[in-house]
Design a protein around this motif. Structure first.
Motif, mmCIF file in Angstrom:
data_model
loop_
_atom_site.group_PDB
_atom_site.id
_atom_site.type_symbol
_atom_site.label_atom_id
_atom_site.label_comp_id
_atom_site.label_asym_id
_atom_site.label_seq_id
_atom_site.Cartn_x
_atom_site.Cartn_y
_atom_site.Cartn_z
ATOM 1 N N THR A 69 0.845 -1.191 0.000
ATOM 2 C CA THR A 69 0.000 0.000 0.000
ATOM 3 C C THR A 69 0.880 1.240 0.000
ATOM 4 N N PHE A 70 0.717 2.052 -1.028
ATOM 5 C CA PHE A 70 1.488 3.285 -1.191
ATOM 6 C C PHE A 70 0.591 4.493 -1.025
ATOM 7 N N ASP A 116 1.426 0.041 -12.320
ATOM 8 C CA ASP A 116 1.931 -1.059 -13.148
ATOM 9 C C ASP A 116 2.681 -2.097 -12.316
ATOM 10 N N ALA A 117 3.236 -1.636 -11.178
ATOM 11 C CA ALA A 117 3.973 -2.543 -10.300
ATOM 12 C C ALA A 117 3.046 -3.369 -9.413
ATOM 13 N N GLY A 118 1.733 -3.087 -9.482
ATOM 14 C CA GLY A 118 0.765 -3.894 -8.745
ATOM 15 C C GLY A 118 0.477 -3.444 -7.333
ATOM 16 N N VAL A 119 0.812 -2.192 -7.018
ATOM 17 C CA VAL A 119 0.575 -1.712 -5.650
ATOM 18 C C VAL A 119 -0.856 -1.192 -5.503
ATOM 19 N N ASN A 120 -1.283 -1.081 -4.243
ATOM 20 C CA ASN A 120 -2.537 -0.398 -3.920
ATOM 21 C C ASN A 120 -2.165 1.050 -3.618
ATOM 22 N N LYS A 174 -5.954 2.368 5.692
ATOM 23 C CA LYS A 174 -5.645 1.055 6.245
ATOM 24 C C LYS A 174 -4.892 0.223 5.195
ATOM 25 N N PRO A 175 -3.601 -0.034 5.418
ATOM 26 C CA PRO A 175 -2.836 -0.798 4.435
ATOM 27 C C PRO A 175 -3.336 -2.228 4.292
ATOM 28 N N VAL A 176 -3.243 -2.739 3.070
ATOM 29 C CA VAL A 176 -3.649 -4.126 2.805
ATOM 30 C C VAL A 176 -2.650 -5.080 3.441
ATOM 31 N N ASN A 177 -1.370 -4.795 3.255
ATOM 32 C CA ASN A 177 -0.306 -5.619 3.835
ATOM 33 C C ASN A 177 0.729 -4.712 4.490
ATOM 34 N N ASP A 178 1.182 -5.042 5.683
ATOM 35 C CA ASP A 178 2.239 -4.306 6.369
ATOM 36 C C ASP A 178 1.857 -2.835 6.571
ATOM 37 N N ASN A 179 2.874 -1.967 6.629
ATOM 38 C CA ASN A 179 2.645 -0.545 6.819
ATOM 39 C C ASN A 179 2.590 0.193 5.492
ATOM 40 N N ASP A 188 8.580 3.212 4.885
ATOM 41 C CA ASP A 188 9.607 4.125 4.394
ATOM 42 C C ASP A 188 8.964 5.259 3.605
ATOM 43 N N MET A 189 9.774 6.282 3.335
ATOM 44 C CA MET A 189 9.324 7.436 2.564
ATOM 45 C C MET A 189 10.383 7.780 1.529
ATOM 46 N N HIS A 190 9.940 8.013 0.299
ATOM 47 C CA HIS A 190 10.831 8.452 -0.767
ATOM 48 C C HIS A 190 10.280 9.750 -1.348
ATOM 49 N N PHE A 191 11.113 10.802 -1.302
ATOM 50 C CA PHE A 191 10.649 12.106 -1.755
ATOM 51 C C PHE A 191 11.640 12.748 -2.711
ATOM 52 N N MET A 192 11.094 13.500 -3.662
ATOM 53 C CA MET A 192 11.877 14.427 -4.457
ATOM 54 C C MET A 192 11.775 15.773 -3.763
ATOM 55 N N LEU A 193 12.928 16.318 -3.382
ATOM 56 C CA LEU A 193 12.966 17.573 -2.637
ATOM 57 C C LEU A 193 14.037 18.496 -3.203
ATOM 58 N N GLN A 194 14.002 19.729 -2.767
ATOM 59 C CA GLN A 194 15.081 20.652 -3.077
ATOM 60 C C GLN A 194 16.383 20.066 -2.540
#
Length: 267
Positions: A41-42, A58-62, A102-107, A135-141
């Motif tokens: 879950t993203f 396309d990667a199959g995520v929720n 509410k995530p489907v699997n894990d956090n 985890d968190m992945h961001f594009m930032l300054q």
């Protein structure tokens, strides 16, 4: 769909800090860095024109997207009609309650090309939900990323470094030039990975006291700690914490700020 096209009918709005990612190679590198897996879950903050949205689907995520721009929400909802794994929230990410998802699997895994004008308060907001985030992945300054990952003693080290590193392990992944966006920003960008710690880097008895000490110390970073914190810390507290008050804020590690705040808390 691939990366956002500069020919899109939607015009970037300055008040929302919109700079749409358009470079296909950069999009591919971001997705490779994130490494999404089916069933996860993203949460995508500020999906914009969908440069990251489609590869994630396309990667199959929720996928749950949070977008404040109503015009972009309308576009996203049309896509949601074709994707049963896509949910669209027309909301301000600065006040959005991630616990409502509410995530489907894990956090939850959180991603986004964040508006640079709200990136710092948004990160502070997201840290409130760290127990629900993988985890968190961001594009930032790029300058903000350097502050997030800076160590004590570095010029970029400051309040943002301390508050983030108390709860997360930040990693700078790669830099991105202005031409990867439409319209191009006036600064370089970078992708960061932030992984919440299982336990904070240090035990903090009173978070409000900790935050006040850190904020005050770095608001007068050229002064010694004795001068900048003279109204908050007395000599016996310096001695019990084992910290030399002639030092400056940028030399203190997270654990030292915690030790000092715990003495001030008196718990």
């Amino acid at each position: 769909m691939t990366a956002s096209s500069p020919t899109s009918a939607h015009r970037a709005r300055r008040r929302f800090g919109q700079h749409f990612l358009k470079d296909r190679d950069v999009v591919d590198e971001v997705i490779t860095t994130i490494a999404p897996c089916p069933g996860q879950t993203f949460v995508e903050i500020g999906p914009g024109l969908g440069a990251l949205t489609e590869p994630l689907l396309d990667a199959g995520v929720n996928l749950q997207v949070i977008e404040i721009d109503r015009d972009l929400v309308t576009m996203m909802k049309r896509r949601a009609e074709e994707h049963d794994r896509l949910t669209v929230h027309n909301a301000d990410a600065l006040v959005f309650d991630l616990r409502s998802i509410k995530p489907v699997n894990d956090n939850l895994r959180v991603v986004g090309n964040l508006p640079y004008n709200i990136s710092t308060p948004l990160i502070f907001h997201l840290l409130r939900f760290r127990d629900s985030i993988t985890d968190m992945h961001f594009m930032l300054q790029n300058e903000v990323v350097d502050r997030l990952v800076a160590d004590a003693g570095d010029r970029a080290y400051g309040r943002l470094s301390v508050m983030t590193q108390l709860y997360c392990v930040p990693e700078k992944m790669f830099e991105v030039g202005p031409r990867a966006f439409s319209p191009p920003p006036k600064v370089d960008s970078a992708v960061i990975r932030m992984t919440p710690r299982e336990q904070p880097a240090a035990e903090v008895y009173d978070l409000q006291v900790f935050e006040a000490l850190v904020k005050t110390a770095f608001s007068m970073r050229r002064k010694t700690l004795r001068n900048s914190l003279r109204r908050l810390v007395d000599q016996p507290q310096w001695e019990r914490a084992g910290i030399d008050p002639s030092r400056r804020a940028e030399t203190l590690h997270v654990v030292e700020f915690a030790a000092l705040s715990n003495e001030v808390s008196g718990i």
